[in-house]
Enzyme design. Sequence first.
Site, PDB file in Angstrom:
ATOM      1  N   LYS A  13       1.042  -0.992   0.176  1.00 27.37           N
ATOM      2  CA  LYS A  13      -0.063  -0.126  -0.347  1.00 27.37           C
ATOM      3  C   LYS A  13       0.795   1.276   0.298  1.00 27.37           C
ATOM      4  O   LYS A  13       0.584   1.978  -0.766  1.00 27.37           O
ATOM      5  CB  LYS A  13      -0.573  -0.321   1.379  1.00 27.37           C
ATOM      6  N   ARG A  88      -9.368   0.629   8.610  1.00 29.33           N
ATOM      7  CA  ARG A  88      -9.663  -0.601   9.208  1.00 29.33           C
ATOM      8  C   ARG A  88     -10.159  -1.775   9.608  1.00 29.33           C
ATOM      9  O   ARG A  88     -10.020  -2.473   9.842  1.00 29.33           O
ATOM     10  CB  ARG A  88      -7.888  -1.078  10.089  1.00 29.33           C
ATOM     11  N   ARG A 127      11.334  -5.546   4.908  1.00 24.04           N
ATOM     12  CA  ARG A 127      10.926  -3.599   4.749  1.00 24.04           C
ATOM     13  C   ARG A 127      12.087  -2.922   5.309  1.00 24.04           C
ATOM     14  O   ARG A 127      12.769  -3.025   6.722  1.00 24.04           O
ATOM     15  CB  ARG A 127       9.956  -3.628   4.991  1.00 24.04           C
ATOM     16  N   ARG A 160      11.386  -0.469  11.450  1.00 20.37           N
ATOM     17  CA  ARG A 160      10.444  -0.803  12.096  1.00 20.37           C
ATOM     18  C   ARG A 160      10.375  -2.143  13.398  1.00 20.37           C
ATOM     19  O   ARG A 160      10.342  -2.428  13.212  1.00 20.37           O
ATOM     20  CB  ARG A 160       9.090  -0.987  11.254  1.00 20.37           C
ATOM     21  N   ARG A 171      -0.029  -8.562  13.469  1.00 17.77           N
ATOM     22  CA  ARG A 171      -1.142  -8.018  12.379  1.00 17.77           C
ATOM     23  C   ARG A 171      -1.764  -9.304  11.627  1.00 17.77           C
ATOM     24  O   ARG A 171      -2.768  -8.283  10.756  1.00 17.77           O
ATOM     25  CB  ARG A 171       0.108  -7.337  12.474  1.00 17.77           C
TER      26      ARG A 171
HETATM   27  P1  ADP Z   1       2.017  -1.805   3.629  1.00 17.03           P
HETATM   28  O1  ADP Z   1       2.186  -0.623   3.219  1.00 17.03           O
HETATM   29  O2  ADP Z   1       1.009  -2.539   2.981  1.00 17.03           O
HETATM   30  O3  ADP Z   1       2.036  -2.282   4.640  1.00 17.03           O
HETATM   31  P2  ADP Z   1       4.464  -1.883   1.831  1.00 17.03           P
HETATM   32  O4  ADP Z   1       4.465  -0.648   1.069  1.00 17.03           O
HETATM   33  O5  ADP Z   1       5.911  -0.439   3.454  1.00 17.03           O
HETATM   34  O6  ADP Z   1       3.695  -2.668   2.621  1.00 17.03           O
HETATM   35  O7  ADP Z   1       5.618  -2.997   1.032  1.00 17.03           O
HETATM   36  C1  ADP Z   1       6.067  -3.676   2.343  1.00 17.03           C
HETATM   37  C2  ADP Z   1       7.332  -4.170   1.837  1.00 17.03           C
HETATM   38  O8  ADP Z   1       7.545  -5.216   0.591  1.00 17.03           O
HETATM   39  C3  ADP Z   1       8.709  -2.982   1.564  1.00 17.03           C
HETATM   40  O9  ADP Z   1       9.455  -3.267   1.587  1.00 17.03           O
HETATM   41  C4  ADP Z   1       8.481  -2.786  -0.143  1.00 17.03           C
HETATM   42  O10 ADP Z   1       9.496  -2.867  -0.768  1.00 17.03           O
HETATM   43  C5  ADP Z   1       8.056  -4.352  -0.208  1.00 17.03           C
HETATM   44  N1  ADP Z   1       7.298  -4.165  -1.573  1.00 17.03           N
HETATM   45  C6  ADP Z   1       6.302  -3.700  -1.979  1.00 17.03           C
HETATM   46  N2  ADP Z   1       5.830  -3.657  -3.245  1.00 17.03           N
HETATM   47  C7  ADP Z   1       5.892  -4.892  -3.414  1.00 17.03           C
HETATM   48  C8  ADP Z   1       6.179  -5.851  -4.689  1.00 17.03           C
HETATM   49  N3  ADP Z   1       5.265  -5.624  -5.326  1.00 17.03           N
HETATM   50  N4  ADP Z   1       6.645  -6.887  -4.384  1.00 17.03           N
HETATM   51  C9  ADP Z   1       7.992  -7.127  -3.932  1.00 17.03           C
HETATM   52  N5  ADP Z   1       8.163  -6.430  -2.976  1.00 17.03           N
HETATM   53  C10 ADP Z   1       7.032  -5.228  -2.535  1.00 17.03           C
HETATM   54  P1  ADP Z   2       1.033  -1.940   7.781  1.00 16.10           P
HETATM   55  O1  ADP Z   2       0.785  -0.836   6.659  1.00 16.10           O
HETATM   56  O2  ADP Z   2       2.236  -2.754   8.008  1.00 16.10           O
HETATM   57  O3  ADP Z   2       0.179  -2.063   8.555  1.00 16.10           O
HETATM   58  P2  ADP Z   2       0.669   0.955   9.595  1.00 16.10           P
HETATM   59  O4  ADP Z   2       1.848   1.820   9.241  1.00 16.10           O
HETATM   60  O5  ADP Z   2      -0.237   0.729   8.185  1.00 16.10           O
HETATM   61  O6  ADP Z   2       1.251  -0.995   9.253  1.00 16.10           O
HETATM   62  O7  ADP Z   2       0.297   0.763  11.015  1.00 16.10           O
HETATM   63  C1  ADP Z   2       0.655   0.565  11.322  1.00 16.10           C
HETATM   64  C2  ADP Z   2       0.528  -0.197  12.796  1.00 16.10           C
HETATM   65  O8  ADP Z   2      -0.381   1.808  13.688  1.00 16.10           O
HETATM   66  C3  ADP Z   2      -1.152  -0.424  13.009  1.00 16.10           C
HETATM   67  O9  ADP Z   2      -0.318  -2.412  13.136  1.00 16.10           O
HETATM   68  C4  ADP Z   2      -1.981  -0.304  13.761  1.00 16.10           C
HETATM   69  O10 ADP Z   2      -1.202  -0.397  15.699  1.00 16.10           O
HETATM   70  C5  ADP Z   2      -1.733   1.443  13.593  1.00 16.10           C
HETATM   71  N1  ADP Z   2      -3.002   1.675  12.797  1.00 16.10           N
HETATM   72  C6  ADP Z   2      -2.245   1.833  11.873  1.00 16.10           C
HETATM   73  N2  ADP Z   2      -3.607   2.721  10.669  1.00 16.10           N
HETATM   74  C7  ADP Z   2      -4.536   1.927  11.818  1.00 16.10           C
HETATM   75  C8  ADP Z   2      -6.026   1.998  11.948  1.00 16.10           C
HETATM   76  N3  ADP Z   2      -6.852   2.463  10.312  1.00 16.10           N
HETATM   77  N4  ADP Z   2      -7.017   1.476  12.627  1.00 16.10           N
HETATM   78  C9  ADP Z   2      -6.340   1.239  13.587  1.00 16.10           C
HETATM   79  N5  ADP Z   2      -4.781   0.950  13.633  1.00 16.10           N
HETATM   80  C10 ADP Z   2      -3.974   1.581  13.242  1.00 16.10           C
END
Ligand code: ADP
Ligand code: ADP
Length: 215
Positions: A13, A88, A127, A160, A171
Amino acid sequence: MKLILLGPPGAGKGTQAQMLMEKFSIPQISTGDILRSAVKNATPMGVKAREYMDAGALVPDDVVVGIVRERLQQADCANGFILDGFPRTVPQADALKDTLSELSLELDAVISLEVDTEALVARLTGRRTCSTCGKGYHVDFDPPSKEGVCDACGGNLVQRDDDREETIRKRLEVYREQTAPLVDYYLRGGLLAEVDGMAGIDEVGRQILSVLGAR
Ligand code: ADP
Ligand code: ADP
Ligand code: ZN
């Protein structure tokens, strides 16, 4: 363009939001980023949120709903926005619906990124994020040209706190229980566009743009 990016932790995302933000010149609204910045600055909200985040649990709905409600009223959201990591839960989605209708805004699409669990774990454990500008990387799938250093700004790349295997599993479970129902929620609302998130980063980006162009 008013979008939601929906998908489990690690689906891509944030990565795709960065591309869309540049392409459409609209802001990315990441509740995770906003919460992490509150934690870093030890604001009262950050202090409260930290316990939930460290445990891999969701921060209470009223906290994140308040953040997004305030953010959407800022001037730069008038032409569009990308919601990344919000909503979420079903109550968050209901609250978003009310907020958007109060502001006379309408969503264009909800993009659901679909990725297998094992791939999610591999993405999250590798990541890395720039501690200065926030740009995301992956040690294997999207490495910087110099290990540990941001290509964009030269900042330090960090992992992170919640990207550790036990917290990741938690998660993913929270996602299945509380967030996955939103796929059906937006399908019923006629807004859902499913995209195969297993492809490479650029290919997923092309699929998203093609889905948006078709609307
Ligand atoms: P999210 O915001 O949904 O948690 P991220 O965009 O942070 O996910 O992506 C999670 C990890 O996977 C990052 O290290 C990113 O560089 C990697 N990543 C994102 N998209 C892809 C993909 N299509 N293929 C392989 N790795 C990816
Ligand atoms: P990822 O894309 O890897 O799931 P985020 O950066 O979106 O991680 O979120 C990290 C953490 O922040 C979540 O595990 C949760 O604790 C909190 N968080 C983020 N967005 C929300 C939301 N919309 N509702 C509740 N908790 C949230
Ligand atoms: Zn950087």
